[in-house]
Design a protein around this motif. Structure first.
Motif, mmCIF file in Angstrom:
data_model
loop_
_atom_site.group_PDB
_atom_site.id
_atom_site.type_symbol
_atom_site.label_atom_id
_atom_site.label_comp_id
_atom_site.label_asym_id
_atom_site.label_seq_id
_atom_site.Cartn_x
_atom_site.Cartn_y
_atom_site.Cartn_z
ATOM 1 N N ASN A 1 -0.131 5.462 0.149
ATOM 2 C CA ASN A 1 0.923 6.035 -0.690
ATOM 3 C C ASN A 1 1.845 6.929 0.141
ATOM 4 O O ASN A 1 1.919 8.138 -0.062
ATOM 5 C CB ASN A 1 0.299 6.822 -1.848
ATOM 6 N N GLN A 2 2.558 6.304 1.063
ATOM 7 C CA GLN A 2 3.463 7.014 1.956
ATOM 8 C C GLN A 2 4.820 6.314 1.977
ATOM 9 O O GLN A 2 4.897 5.082 1.850
ATOM 10 C CB GLN A 2 2.896 7.076 3.374
ATOM 11 N N GLU B 1 -4.298 7.756 0.097
ATOM 12 C CA GLU B 1 -3.364 8.711 0.697
ATOM 13 C C GLU B 1 -2.608 8.073 1.862
ATOM 14 O O GLU B 1 -1.395 8.293 2.023
ATOM 15 C CB GLU B 1 -4.112 9.951 1.183
ATOM 16 N N GLN B 2 -3.285 7.272 2.667
ATOM 17 C CA GLN B 2 -2.622 6.583 3.766
ATOM 18 C C GLN B 2 -1.627 5.543 3.256
ATOM 19 O O GLN B 2 -0.565 5.335 3.853
ATOM 20 C CB GLN B 2 -3.659 5.897 4.661
ATOM 21 N N ARG C 1 4.873 7.095 -3.974
ATOM 22 C CA ARG C 1 5.762 7.340 -2.835
ATOM 23 C C ARG C 1 5.987 6.078 -1.999
ATOM 24 O O ARG C 1 7.014 5.968 -1.324
ATOM 25 C CB ARG C 1 5.183 8.459 -1.962
ATOM 26 N N ALA C 2 5.053 5.162 -2.020
ATOM 27 C CA ALA C 2 5.224 3.908 -1.294
ATOM 28 C C ALA C 2 6.226 3.020 -2.044
ATOM 29 O O ALA C 2 6.584 3.281 -3.191
ATOM 30 C CB ALA C 2 3.885 3.195 -1.162
#
Length: 264
Positions: free
Chosen positions: A148-149, A145-146, A172-173
Motif C-alpha cells: 500500500n504505497q 504496508e509494503q 495509497r497504491a
C-alpha cells in the motif's frame, strides 16, 4: 329466546372480526428447487468460468474445465439429471441464482454480504487473500504496508472479493481494474501491474502455469476465507441434500480426485 339472540350476536361479531371456529388448513410447503430439478431432469449451475483452478470456460470451444466443473458433473450424476452450465459474472452471481440457475459453483468465497441473500453449502476449502508477483519482487511485497504505497500498481478483477479487499486496504497504491480474469495475470507478466492480491489457491495454480510468477506466502495469507457452493435462500431441503453429497465426496476420494490434476 334471549339465549338465541345472544348466541346470534356472538356469531355475528365473530364473522365480522374474521374469526372462525373451523380449523384453518396448514399452508402448503413451498416446493424445493431439489424437487423441481428432479422433475425437470436438469440442474442448472451458474459459474463465472474465469477462476482457475475452480472454473474455466474456453470461449472459443465452449468447453468448461476446473475442479468445481467436475464437482458439478458429479452432483448432476448423483441427482440422476443432466447438467447445464450457465455463464455468470462475479457482479451478477447472486442475482442470477434462482433466475437463470439453481446452484452457483466455482471457487465462491463465503461472505456475510452474500449470506444475506443466499444460502451456502458447508465449506469445502479454507483459503485467504495473498499476493502474487514476479518472482524477483517477492521480497518487496511481503506485507500490506509494503504494498500500500504510492507507485505500486495492484491489478484486480471487478465485482468480487478481490476488488473489495483491494478497495478496503490499498488506499495509497494504484488499483488497476482489469475486466477479464482469464488474462489478468498477463498484466503482471507484461509489466503493466506489479502484483495481484487474490486467493492463495489461485496463486499456487498460477505460479505453476507461469514460472515467472511467484505466490507470496500462500501458506500464511492476509485473511481467512472459505469456499462453498451458493444455494437459493431458505431452501433447507436443497441445502441438506447438497451438504450430504459434498460430505460424501470429500470423504470417498471424489473431491481429491478432481483437485489433484489442478493442485497436485
Amino acid at each position: 329466546m334471549i339465549a338465541r339472540i345472544v348466541a346470534g350476536a356472538v356469531a355475528a361479531v365473530a364473522l365480522v372480526a374474521g374469526c372462525s371456529t373451523e380449523p384453518r388448513p396448514e399452508p402448503a410447503p413451498a416446493q424445493s428447487v431439489l424437487d423441481a430439478v428432479l422433475a425437470n431432469g436438469e440442474v442448472k449451475v451458474c459459474s463465472t468460468g474465469d477462476y482457475r483452478p475452480f472454473t474455466h470456460l474456453d470461449e472459443a470451444t465452449g468447453q468448461w474445465t476446473g475442479i468445481d466443473v467436475d464437482m458439478a458433473g458429479d452432483l448432476a450424476a448423483n441427482l440422476g439429471v443432466r447438467l447445464t452450465l450457465v455463464k455468470t459474472t462475479w457482479g451478477t452471481l447472486v442475482d442470477d441464482l434462482g433466475r437463470t440457475c439453481d446452484i452457483a459453483m466455482g471457487g465462491i468465497s463465503v461472505t456475510t454480504d452474500r449470506a444475506k441473500r443466499a444460502f451456502y453449502s458447508d465449506p469445502y476449502l479454507v483459503d485467504g487473500k495473498t499476493p502474487i508477483t514476479r518472482c524477483e519482487n517477492v521480497a518487496r511485497f511481503q506485507t500490506l504496508e509494503q504494498i500500500n504505497q504510492p507507485g505500486v500498481r495492484a491489478v484486480v478483477n471487478p465485482g468480487g472479493t478481490n476488488e473489495k479487499f483491494a478497495d478496503a486496504n490499498l488506499t495509497r497504491a494504484t488499483i488497476v481494474r482489469h475486466p477479464d480474469n482469464n488474462t489478468i495475470f498477463e498484466e503482471i507478466l507484461a509489466g503493466r501491474a506489479d502484483l495481484m492480491i487474490t486467493d492463495a489457491t489461485e496463486t499456487r495454480w498460477q505460479q505453476q502455469q507461469h514460472p515467472e510468477l511467484c505466490a507470496v506466502h500462500p501458506e500464511a495469507p492476509f485473511t481467512f476465507s472459505e469456499k462453498a457452493y451458493l444455494l437459493p435462500r431458505g431452501d433447507v431441503v436443497l441445502k441438506e441434500w447438497v451438504d450430504g453429497w459434498l460430505r460424501i465426496a470429500q470423504n470417498d476420494g471424489t473431491y481429491a480426485r478432481f483437485a489433484q490434476p489442478h493442485l497436485g
